[in-house]
Design an enzyme around this catalytic site. Structure first.
Site, PDB file in Angstrom:
ATOM      1  N   LYS A  86      17.494  30.408 -60.200  1.00 32.02           N
ATOM      2  CA  LYS A  86      18.592  31.067 -59.519  1.00 32.02           C
ATOM      3  C   LYS A  86      19.156  31.936 -60.696  1.00 32.02           C
ATOM      4  O   LYS A  86      19.352  31.478 -61.885  1.00 32.02           O
ATOM      5  CB  LYS A  86      19.602  29.709 -59.224  1.00 32.02           C
ATOM      6  CG  LYS A  86      19.198  29.139 -58.089  1.00 32.02           C
ATOM      7  CD  LYS A  86      20.247  27.968 -57.674  1.00 32.02           C
ATOM      8  CE  LYS A  86      21.654  28.377 -57.283  1.00 32.02           C
ATOM      9  NZ  LYS A  86      22.536  27.275 -57.040  1.00 32.02           N
TER      10      LYS A  86
HETATM   11  C1  E4P Z   1      24.432  26.894 -54.342  1.00 33.35           C
HETATM   12  O1  E4P Z   1      23.420  27.590 -54.456  1.00 33.35           O
HETATM   13  C2  E4P Z   1      25.751  26.908 -54.931  1.00 33.35           C
HETATM   14  O2  E4P Z   1      25.827  26.639 -56.417  1.00 33.35           O
HETATM   15  C3  E4P Z   1      26.808  26.027 -54.341  1.00 33.35           C
HETATM   16  O3  E4P Z   1      26.663  25.855 -52.974  1.00 33.35           O
HETATM   17  C4  E4P Z   1      28.257  26.438 -54.630  1.00 33.35           C
HETATM   18  O4  E4P Z   1      28.916  25.456 -53.781  1.00 33.35           O
HETATM   19  P1  E4P Z   1      30.534  25.024 -53.814  1.00 33.35           P
HETATM   20  O5  E4P Z   1      31.467  26.447 -53.708  1.00 33.35           O
HETATM   21  O6  E4P Z   1      30.611  23.979 -53.252  1.00 33.35           O
HETATM   22  O7  E4P Z   1      30.699  24.735 -55.374  1.00 33.35           O
END
Ligand code: E4P
Length: 227
Positions: A86
């Site tokens: 990522k």
């Molecule tokens: C996933 O890739 C993200 O890091 C995550 O879904 C962020 O989620 P949040 O907004 O609940 O922290």
């Protein structure tokens, strides 16, 4: 549509893998830190729970493209199986995605807030983009609309990148992006469990069992007969 767990909690992952058709696990630095465990052993433990086939998404920390690339290589060398790195969609992140694509390392562009963020990441070579649906909604935007428009842009411009919608706080948001045609969703364990929660389901099942018991005096389909 892929169904991904957005958590690094081993107990939750174990449980969800047992009950649901799960395709992988996404993590981010905050999710990892929440477990209060050493980073690599935790990721290796997740890998051993989910197996080699399911995708494991791990995020880089660096701000600079060259360092992001180094971190990505480190992650891929340290972990076995299907790993996707990522990378946030900063300018340095886009540069890193281009570089990683040329070296055959799979990426997910994260922290996507606009359709044009997603377009850039896809064109740079990201395999996935992760629009932050709830965080967009919290900014009085429309997360599901952003997902719809990303899908439209990818389709019109023949970009093969997949949309893994992320950041959910309720089932309605997941419902909306599913209708929009997201290729996958990643959600916290409690939200994945909530996908199957409905008071009528429990009530219906109890009534079926009660009717059966009243007639046959047995709570099983296997009455006192030889199978
Ligand atoms: C996933 O890739 C993200 O890091 C995550 O879904 C962020 O989620 P949040 O907004 O609940 O922290």
């Amino acid at each position: 549509m892929q169904l991904i767990i957005d958590s690094a909690n081993i107990n939750s992952i174990n449980k969800l893998i047992e009950f649901f058709p799960i395709d992988g696990v996404t993590t981010n630095p905050s999710i990892i830190v929440k477990e209060q465990k050493p980073f690599l052993p935790l990721l290796k433990e997740i890998r051993s729970v989910i197996g080699e086939e399911r995708e494991l998404f791990v995020q880089v920390i660096a701000k600079n493209a060259n360092e992001m690339v180094e971190e990505a290589k480190f992650i891929c060398e340290a972990l076995s199986g299907n790993v996707v790195v990522k990378v946030p969609v900063t300018m340095e992140g886009i540069k890193a995605i281009k570089q990683l694509k040329s070296e055959g390392i799979r990426t997910l562009a994260t922290t996507i807030y606009t359709p044009i963020n997603a377009y850039l990441a896809a064109k740079a070579g990201a395999e996935y983009v992760a629009p932050y649906v709830n965080r967009i909604d919290n900014l009085t935007g429309d997360g599901a609309k952003v997902v719809t428009e990303i899908i439209e842009i990818f389709s019109r411009h023949h970009l093969s990148c997949k949309v893994l919608a992320a950041s959910f706080k309720n089932v309605q948001q997941i419902h909306n992006v599913s209708l929009a045609g997201a290729h996958g969703i990643t959600a916290a364990p409690e939200l994945i469990e909530a996908l199957v929660e409905h008071p009528s389901i429990k009530e219906n099942v109890e009534k079926f069992r009660k009717d059966w018991f009243n007639q046959y005096g047995n709570e099983s389909l296997f009455l006192n007969i030889t199978r």
